[in-house]
Every structure is written in structure tokens, then in C-alpha cells.
Write an enzyme that holds these catalytic residues in place. Sequence first.
Site, PDB file in Angstrom:
ATOM      1  N   GLN A 200       2.930 106.934 -16.469  1.00 33.20           N
ATOM      2  CA  GLN A 200       3.116 107.300 -17.865  1.00 33.20           C
ATOM      3  C   GLN A 200       1.913 106.859 -18.677  1.00 33.20           C
ATOM      4  O   GLN A 200       1.266 105.882 -18.362  1.00 33.20           O
ATOM      5  CB  GLN A 200       4.358 106.608 -18.420  1.00 33.20           C
ATOM      6  CG  GLN A 200       5.625 107.321 -18.027  1.00 33.20           C
ATOM      7  CD  GLN A 200       6.676 106.339 -17.632  1.00 33.20           C
ATOM      8  OE1 GLN A 200       6.667 105.223 -18.101  1.00 33.20           O
ATOM      9  NE2 GLN A 200       7.581 106.757 -16.777  1.00 33.20           N
ATOM     10  N   TYR A 205       0.270  99.307 -19.378  1.00 29.49           N
ATOM     11  CA  TYR A 205       0.377  98.944 -20.789  1.00 29.49           C
ATOM     12  C   TYR A 205      -0.368  97.643 -21.053  1.00 29.49           C
ATOM     13  O   TYR A 205       0.189  96.559 -20.948  1.00 29.49           O
ATOM     14  CB  TYR A 205       1.843  98.830 -21.196  1.00 29.49           C
ATOM     15  CG  TYR A 205       2.538 100.166 -21.193  1.00 29.49           C
ATOM     16  CD1 TYR A 205       2.523 100.976 -22.318  1.00 29.49           C
ATOM     17  CD2 TYR A 205       3.179 100.639 -20.054  1.00 29.49           C
ATOM     18  CE1 TYR A 205       3.124 102.220 -22.320  1.00 29.49           C
ATOM     19  CE2 TYR A 205       3.785 101.891 -20.045  1.00 29.49           C
ATOM     20  CZ  TYR A 205       3.748 102.667 -21.169  1.00 29.49           C
ATOM     21  OH  TYR A 205       4.340 103.899 -21.172  1.00 29.49           O
ATOM     22  N   ARG A 212       3.507  89.306 -22.020  1.00 29.47           N
ATOM     23  CA  ARG A 212       3.872  88.987 -20.634  1.00 29.47           C
ATOM     24  C   ARG A 212       3.574  87.515 -20.345  1.00 29.47           C
ATOM     25  O   ARG A 212       4.341  86.839 -19.662  1.00 29.47           O
ATOM     26  CB  ARG A 212       3.105  89.897 -19.665  1.00 29.47           C
ATOM     27  CG  ARG A 212       3.699  91.305 -19.577  1.00 29.47           C
ATOM     28  CD  ARG A 212       3.073  92.136 -18.473  1.00 29.47           C
ATOM     29  NE  ARG A 212       1.718  92.569 -18.788  1.00 29.47           N
ATOM     30  CZ  ARG A 212       1.411  93.747 -19.349  1.00 29.47           C
ATOM     31  NH1 ARG A 212       2.361  94.626 -19.644  1.00 29.47           N
ATOM     32  NH2 ARG A 212       0.161  94.060 -19.593  1.00 29.47           N
ATOM     33  N   ASP A 250      15.210 100.863 -15.422  1.00 33.71           N
ATOM     34  CA  ASP A 250      14.391 101.962 -15.935  1.00 33.71           C
ATOM     35  C   ASP A 250      15.022 103.283 -15.529  1.00 33.71           C
ATOM     36  O   ASP A 250      15.718 103.366 -14.515  1.00 33.71           O
ATOM     37  CB  ASP A 250      12.955 101.889 -15.397  1.00 33.71           C
ATOM     38  CG  ASP A 250      11.953 102.616 -16.293  1.00 33.71           C
ATOM     39  OD1 ASP A 250      11.274 101.961 -17.100  1.00 33.71           O
ATOM     40  OD2 ASP A 250      11.886 103.860 -16.192  1.00 33.71           O
ATOM     41  N   ALA A 277      19.126 103.244 -20.010  1.00 33.44           N
ATOM     42  CA  ALA A 277      19.214 101.823 -20.377  1.00 33.44           C
ATOM     43  C   ALA A 277      20.578 101.455 -20.972  1.00 33.44           C
ATOM     44  O   ALA A 277      21.170 100.446 -20.586  1.00 33.44           O
ATOM     45  CB  ALA A 277      18.102 101.485 -21.361  1.00 33.44           C
ATOM     46  N   ASP A 297      11.944  96.712 -24.087  1.00 30.55           N
ATOM     47  CA  ASP A 297      10.657  97.292 -24.504  1.00 30.55           C
ATOM     48  C   ASP A 297      10.685  98.812 -24.319  1.00 30.55           C
ATOM     49  O   ASP A 297      10.028  99.351 -23.424  1.00 30.55           O
ATOM     50  CB  ASP A 297       9.533  96.661 -23.661  1.00 30.55           C
ATOM     51  CG  ASP A 297       8.163  97.221 -24.010  1.00 30.55           C
ATOM     52  OD1 ASP A 297       7.962  97.641 -25.165  1.00 30.55           O
ATOM     53  OD2 ASP A 297       7.284  97.240 -23.120  1.00 30.55           O
ATOM     54  N   CYS A 337       7.290  99.930 -30.202  1.00 28.91           N
ATOM     55  CA  CYS A 337       5.918 100.440 -30.330  1.00 28.91           C
ATOM     56  C   CYS A 337       5.873 101.653 -31.265  1.00 28.91           C
ATOM     57  O   CYS A 337       4.951 102.451 -31.211  1.00 28.91           O
ATOM     58  CB  CYS A 337       5.337 100.763 -28.964  1.00 28.91           C
ATOM     59  SG  CYS A 337       6.308 101.942 -28.032  1.00 28.91           S
TER      60      CYS A 337
HETATM   61  N1  SAH Z   1       7.818  97.298 -20.481  1.00 23.76           N
HETATM   62  C1  SAH Z   1       6.838  98.125 -19.817  1.00 23.76           C
HETATM   63  C2  SAH Z   1       6.537  99.400 -20.558  1.00 23.76           C
HETATM   64  C3  SAH Z   1       7.741 100.252 -20.907  1.00 23.76           C
HETATM   65  S1  SAH Z   1       7.343 101.934 -21.076  1.00 23.76           S
HETATM   66  C4  SAH Z   1       5.559  97.310 -19.562  1.00 23.76           C
HETATM   67  O1  SAH Z   1       5.332  96.272 -20.202  1.00 23.76           O
HETATM   68  O2  SAH Z   1       4.754  97.730 -18.722  1.00 23.76           O
HETATM   69  C5  SAH Z   1       8.869 102.669 -21.311  1.00 23.76           C
HETATM   70  C6  SAH Z   1       9.703 102.883 -20.062  1.00 23.76           C
HETATM   71  O3  SAH Z   1      10.978 103.342 -20.500  1.00 23.76           O
HETATM   72  C7  SAH Z   1       9.224 103.946 -19.099  1.00 23.76           C
HETATM   73  O4  SAH Z   1       9.053 103.375 -17.837  1.00 23.76           O
HETATM   74  C8  SAH Z   1      10.342 105.005 -19.053  1.00 23.76           C
HETATM   75  O5  SAH Z   1      10.596 105.492 -17.743  1.00 23.76           O
HETATM   76  C9  SAH Z   1      11.506 104.221 -19.531  1.00 23.76           C
HETATM   77  N2  SAH Z   1      12.576 104.977 -20.179  1.00 23.76           N
HETATM   78  C10 SAH Z   1      12.474 105.969 -21.085  1.00 23.76           C
HETATM   79  N3  SAH Z   1      13.702 106.343 -21.524  1.00 23.76           N
HETATM   80  C11 SAH Z   1      14.597 105.561 -20.879  1.00 23.76           C
HETATM   81  C12 SAH Z   1      16.023 105.451 -20.915  1.00 23.76           C
HETATM   82  N4  SAH Z   1      16.768 106.206 -21.718  1.00 23.76           N
HETATM   83  N5  SAH Z   1      16.602 104.518 -20.153  1.00 23.76           N
HETATM   84  C13 SAH Z   1      15.867 103.717 -19.339  1.00 23.76           C
HETATM   85  N6  SAH Z   1      14.524 103.782 -19.269  1.00 23.76           N
HETATM   86  C14 SAH Z   1      13.887 104.685 -20.023  1.00 23.76           C
END
Ligand code: SAH
Length: 394
Positions: A200, A205, A212, A250, A277, A297, A337
Site C-alpha cells: 500500500q 510507513y 513505533r 488487518d 477491524a 492506526d 492520518c
Molecule cells: N499501522 C501500520 C499502517 C496502517 S495502514 C504501520 O505502522 O505500518 C492501514 C491498514 O489498514 C492497511 O494495512 C489496510 O489493509 C488496513 N485496513 C483498511 N481498512 C481496514 C478495515 N476495515 N479493517 C481492518 N484493516 C483495514
Amino acid sequence: MSQPPSLRLKPHTDRRLRIGHLWVFANEVDVARTPLTGFKPGSLARLEDARGKPLGLVYVNPASLICARVLTRNAKATIDQSWFAERFRQALRLRERVYPGGYYRLLFGESDGVPGLVVDRYGDVLVAQSTTAGIDALRDAVEAALQETLSPAGIYWRCDAPVRALEGLEPETREVGVIPDEIIVPEAGRTFAASLKSGQKTGWYFDQRDNRQLVAQLAPGQRVLDVFSYIGGFGVTAAVAGAQSVTCVDASEAALELAQANAQRNGVAVETRAGDAKAVLQQLQTEQARFDLAIVDPPALIKRKKDIAAGTHHYQQLNSLAMQVLAPGGLLLAASCSHHLSADAMRGALRKAAAEAGRKLVVLAQRGAGMDHPVHPAIPETEYLKAFLCAVEG
Ligand code: SAH
């Protein structure tokens, strides 16, 4: 080189620009004098105030609400490879000062004086994103300047951000040189495999780097829940730091597979739960699972101004559900974000989320993006990431 044409502002519209903002909105242009329709998307212009005094050089896009962005205050400058290279060297010096080692967001658009251009650096591979017609038009100069500054093995143009549509631009990608399918990102002694092409956004990120580290500090001995884990940035960090257990949630199976692989590569294990989620959080609640530290996040839940109310409620619901699976005295790192969600509004959403969950919440720290995402003091949009560390009592 011939002089670029003028773009004249209406009276009293230059204040925001004079204090440092870089955007010109379509309704601020004196279109009777300088019709926007006279400009090709991405072409350069000399910006003038209502009296004809030069304010700098801009690139113009008549198809966008933000119809021009300032490249320089020097109206006599030439925008070419060496102009970009100078900005890039400055950005590089700053990044190597704060996060030495070659892995960071090298250029963060407006904050680095290059509106519309974002470049992430993964060692000798660069991932570049153009979000404007202006940068698209200057791409050759940008590319040459990146070569001049860093001699990368590869530049991957990943111009597929949805915001391009606001400029009337199609998504597109382009590979220059060698782009590996997978890259390894080192971070504070840990390593993460990320996929630049199928991952993505730009694959990793960087913006959450310092957060972190905060999680690493708080994780030893704790049961950790990483919601919206992507490829395990927070979760694997917590596991390496000595968490008792880590659960990554996720919607993307592919992301969770990489999270597992990243755990393995760091000699630890994480549990994964694929699904929406909210649904997974409800399921965990049904199972009476309990955690001591939860990270929430999500991707930007508010993409446009008109989604602010619905999106804010979404943040509230997610964090309320996360609080319900936190043990008394548990910690919550709640991130957003969405630049449309202000820090105040986010705090309000967390207060309501706690009330809804029947819990008492206090904020321990308010954090932002890492130092490779500098905030431009005149451009609130550059302060998009908010992360609140909260303690949640029973
Ligand atoms: N916390 C991560 C970045 C998160 S990016 C880091 O620090 O690297 C957002 C993530 O949310 C993506 O991986 C995407 O697959 C997930 N996502 C998007 N919609 C979602 C949903 N409804 N339920 C669960 N995950 C979801």
C-alpha cells in the site's frame, strides 16, 4: 529562456501567501486580467499581486481548485535540474542529520519547498509520487536532479494517489532502473520486508517511526494488540521489544502474511486475525480477550471535508471498541492520518469513545509524524498525523 506569463491575484488575496503558504485558490485569481483557461495544466507562471508586484514563480493547473502552487519567491528563478538538485541536497542534509542511514521520507512536498512531490528513500531505491500536473510536467528535471543528488539504482514513480483526480490526472507508475520486488527496511535494530510495487502507498510507513519507538518502550511484558497492523510495523516492534503476546489485525491477508514473515525475520512470533477491524474487535470482546497496550492506526477515514462528521464518528467507534478490550490501566495509542481531523477534534472523539466504553481516559502524550515529515508552519495540511497515547482506567 522566455519569461513565463503572469498570473494576477485579486486584491487582498496575497496575505496567506505572504506569510508563507504556497497555494493559490482558483477564486483568488483576477481572471479578467489573466484567465486561467489561458494556462496549460502544469505550466509555469509569474505570480503577481493585484498591483502587479511579483510574488514568485508558480505552476498552474486551471483544472484544480488549488490552481497554482509557489515553487519559489524569486520570480526570476529558472526551474530546472539544478534548481531541484539544490532543494534535494538541502532535504537530504536534514534527513541524514535526524535519521542517518538512508531510509526515510526524503522529500515531503510543500514542507521541503517542492509542492506536489513526495519521495521516499529506501537505500539506493527511491519511490517518487507526483500529485500535481505541475510536477508531472517537470518530471524529467526532477528525475535528473534525483540522479545528480543520489545516483539511485532505481526510481519507482508511483503516481497512483487518489488526490491526483483533483488535478484531473490519471494514476500511473513508471520504473527507472532496477526496482526489486521486495526491499528490506532497517529500523532501530529491526528489519522489515516491504513490497514497493504491490504494497500500500509507498510500501512502508516512515511517518510512524518515532511512535513505533514509543511502543518498543512500553511493550515489554505486555499483551499487545495492533489494529490496522499492515505488515506489522507496530506489532513486530512490540514483539522484538519483549511483549508477552502480540495480535495483529488487518483486512488484508497479504499484509498479514508479510507481518508473519517480518516477525520471523526478527526471531519473534505474532498472532494474526484477518478481517474488518470493527468485526474483529467485537469478536475479541466476545472472547473476553484482554490487552495491556492497543495501537489503532487506521487509513485516513476522512478524505474530504464533507466526510468530517461521519469520519470522526468512525474514529470514535474504533477506539471505543479497542478500549473495551483493554485491561484496566491499559494503554491506547490512537492515531489518525486524516489532515481534516484536527488534534482537538481527535481528542474530542477519544473523550466520547471513552464515555461510550464506560472507561476513564487521560492523554499521556500527543505525538505527530517523524522528523522526516516536517511541518510547514503556514500550511496546516502538512501536520496530518496525530497520535495520542492514552491511559484507560477501568
Ligand atoms: N499501522 C501500520 C499502517 C496502517 S495502514 C504501520 O505502522 O505500518 C492501514 C491498514 O489498514 C492497511 O494495512 C489496510 O489493509 C488496513 N485496513 C483498511 N481498512 C481496514 C478495515 N476495515 N479493517 C481492518 N484493516 C483495514
